[in-house]
Design a protein around this motif. Structure first.
Motif, PDB file in Angstrom:
ATOM      1  N   GLY A   1      51.018  44.865 -51.154  1.00 54.57           N
ATOM      2  CA  GLY A   1      51.567  43.539 -50.904  1.00 54.57           C
ATOM      3  C   GLY A   1      52.119  43.441 -49.501  1.00 54.57           C
ATOM      4  N   VAL A   2      52.426  42.211 -49.104  1.00 56.91           N
ATOM      5  CA  VAL A   2      52.949  41.983 -47.756  1.00 56.91           C
ATOM      6  C   VAL A   2      53.978  40.866 -47.789  1.00 56.91           C
ATOM      7  N   MET A   3      54.983  40.994 -46.940  1.00 59.91           N
ATOM      8  CA  MET A   3      55.951  39.929 -46.705  1.00 59.91           C
ATOM      9  C   MET A   3      56.039  39.698 -45.208  1.00 59.91           C
ATOM     10  N   THR A   4      55.979  38.448 -44.794  1.00 64.92           N
ATOM     11  CA  THR A   4      56.049  38.100 -43.377  1.00 64.92           C
ATOM     12  C   THR A   4      57.202  37.141 -43.121  1.00 64.92           C
ATOM     13  N   HIS A   5      57.488  36.906 -41.868  1.00 60.23           N
ATOM     14  CA  HIS A   5      58.622  36.049 -41.520  1.00 60.23           C
ATOM     15  C   HIS A   5      58.408  34.598 -41.952  1.00 60.23           C
ATOM     16  N   LYS A   6      57.213  34.066 -41.729  1.00 58.47           N
ATOM     17  CA  LYS A   6      56.970  32.653 -42.043  1.00 58.47           C
ATOM     18  C   LYS A   6      56.296  32.438 -43.390  1.00 58.47           C
ATOM     19  N   GLY A   7      55.931  33.507 -44.040  1.00 58.43           N
ATOM     20  CA  GLY A   7      55.384  33.375 -45.380  1.00 58.43           C
ATOM     21  C   GLY A   7      54.180  32.452 -45.458  1.00 58.43           C
ATOM     22  N   PRO A   8      54.090  31.651 -46.538  1.00 58.70           N
ATOM     23  CA  PRO A   8      52.917  30.787 -46.727  1.00 58.70           C
ATOM     24  C   PRO A   8      52.889  29.563 -45.806  1.00 58.70           C
ATOM     25  N   TYR A   9      53.908  29.419 -44.950  1.00 58.95           N
ATOM     26  CA  TYR A   9      53.883  28.320 -43.987  1.00 58.95           C
ATOM     27  C   TYR A   9      52.954  28.621 -42.813  1.00 58.95           C
ATOM     28  N   ASP A  10      52.693  29.904 -42.573  1.00 59.07           N
ATOM     29  CA  ASP A  10      51.839  30.310 -41.462  1.00 59.07           C
ATOM     30  C   ASP A  10      51.268  31.693 -41.792  1.00 59.07           C
ATOM     31  N   PHE A  11      49.951  31.785 -41.939  1.00 55.75           N
ATOM     32  CA  PHE A  11      49.322  33.030 -42.356  1.00 55.75           C
ATOM     33  C   PHE A  11      48.865  33.914 -41.190  1.00 55.75           C
ATOM     34  N   ALA A  12      49.276  33.573 -39.993  1.00 53.62           N
ATOM     35  CA  ALA A  12      48.840  34.364 -38.844  1.00 53.62           C
ATOM     36  C   ALA A  12      49.277  35.827 -38.980  1.00 53.62           C
TER      37      ALA A  12
END
Length: 400
Positions: free
Chosen positions: A90-101
């Motif tokens: 799995g992955v967690m990013t800063h902007k989540g599903p608002y930006d998939f970059a």
């Protein structure tokens, strides 16, 4: 001496004739002779044997049930996520599903499409938005919602001011509006109902990691902060769960996720566990390169103590719900390599979520060629080679 006379001669001849008849003629014709017995046996037995065979055949046909038609093969059982012997990435990013970059950069670096995506939502400002979940599931990832009863704007404001970390923890955790007792008494039920109805409408599984790292003191839902008392966390968790149950939600995977133990003073996890009837997956958060784990410590050194404690009260599948490694000592790639060498020995771990964020430390693999190479090589193993789809049934029990 006997005197022969004509009468006597005639009587002797007659007796001899009678005796010859008795021995030569009578046995062939008298009842009870061998031939009569054989004929009688044929007359009685041979015709009757045919009749008996026919009768037995008819009786067998009438008494035996008709041949059964072949029964159809049973349908295959539901396919589980993850499959037996597998573990998801799995992955967690800063902007989540608002930006998939950032997700795309992670997938490119890892050479592996993650099967789960974790993103956060705070109760003060976030409302249910179906588009966020559909964006994640549309990319072939199970949505995992980090559902946080607090105002994360307080935290953001303190960071912008450059406030020291432990001071930020105190500011962040002191939010009286979000005391656990207020959740239990129903102050947020309208909010809970709106999310429950929204998630139910999705029609596919969603993991909900509610109020994580509850064994710390840096969030307002921790029992060691914000005026909360022992026992409040379990009551609040069960209340939230019961609201979802009342709405008829059946597609939530409830994820209970403490922080890895960092000192002997850490709250005993058993007192914070809501019970197997309220939890589907258990999780642990832990990082190499910060706090108590600033010096190099292997995956097992960071997580084993906590996992062993969890196993004293539940056998639910386990997920590393947040992890990452810092490169401040130049050992990030080494830690990643060693971690994935150790993971297969943990048969109860069904997934790992990487924190692909530059926050406090740069935990990303996408900006480090060495880390990316180590990660890609590790997750190329067949253990991680499968896909998620909405029709898969979440694995909520471990194999024997």
């Amino acid at each position: 001496m006997v005197r022969l006379t004509v009468p006597r001669v005639l009587m002797a001849v007659l007796g001899a004739l009678l005796l010859a008849y008795a021995f030569a003629v009578a046995p062939a014709t008298l009842p009870g002779s061998r031939d009569d017995a054989r004929s009688d046996r044929l007359a009685r037995a041979e015709p009757n044997s045919v009749a008996t065979a026919e009768a037995e055949a008819v009786a067998a046909t009438e008494s035996s049930p008709p041949p059964a038609e072949p029964s159809p093969s049973p349908p295959p059982g539901p396919q589980l996520f993850p499959p037996a012997g597998k573990a998801f990435i799995g992955v967690m990013t800063h902007k989540g599903p608002y930006d998939f970059a950032a997700v795309d950069a992670f997938a490119k670096a890892a050479k592996r499409q993650p099967q789960v995506m974790l993103f956060g939502a705070g109760w003060a400002s976030d409302r249910f938005d179906r588009k966020l979940f559909d964006r994640i599931s549309g990319r072939g990832m199970l949505p995992m919602l980090g559902w946080e009863p607090w105002d994360y704007g307080v935290d953001a404001a303190a960071r912008e001011k450059g406030t020291p970390r432990r001071q930020i923890d105190k500011i962040r955790s002191n939010q009286a509006r979000y005391q656990l007792s207020r959740i239990t008494r129903g102050d947020f039920d309208g909010y809970l109902w709106s999310w429950a109805k929204g998630i139910k409408s999705l029609g596919y599984p969603v993991a909900v990691r509610f109020a994580h790292e509850m064994n710390g003191d840096w969030y307002p839902w921790c029992e060691m902060s914000n005026g909360n008392r022992p026992g409040d966390y379990v009551k609040a968790w069960r209340h939230v769960h019961d609201v979802f149950r009342a709405v008829g939600v059946s597609n939530v995977i409830w994820v209970w996720s403490p922080n890895a133990n960092w000192s002997g003073q850490t709250t005993k996890l058993a007192t914070l566990y809501p019970g197997d009837g309220y939890v589907d997956w258990v999780g642990v958060t832990g990082y190499y390169g910060t706090g108590a784990f600033a010096k190099y410590r292997s995956f097992d050194a960071i997580f084993n103590e906590t996992i062993e404690e969890i196993r004293t009260f539940t056998k639910k599948p386990l997920v590393i719900t947040e992890t990452g490694a810092s490169d401040s000592s130049g050992r990030k790639a080494e830690w990643i390599k060693q971690t994935f060498q150790m993971l297969p020995a943990h048969k109860d771990i069904i997934g790992l979520v990487w924190f692909e964020v530059d926050k406090e430390r740069d935990w990303r693999i996408a900006n480090s060629p060495a880390a990316a190479t180590a990660f890609a090589k590790a997750v190329a193993a067949p253990r991680y080679d499968f896909t998620w789809s909405p029709d898969l049934l979440p694995r909520t029990e471990l194999d024997d």
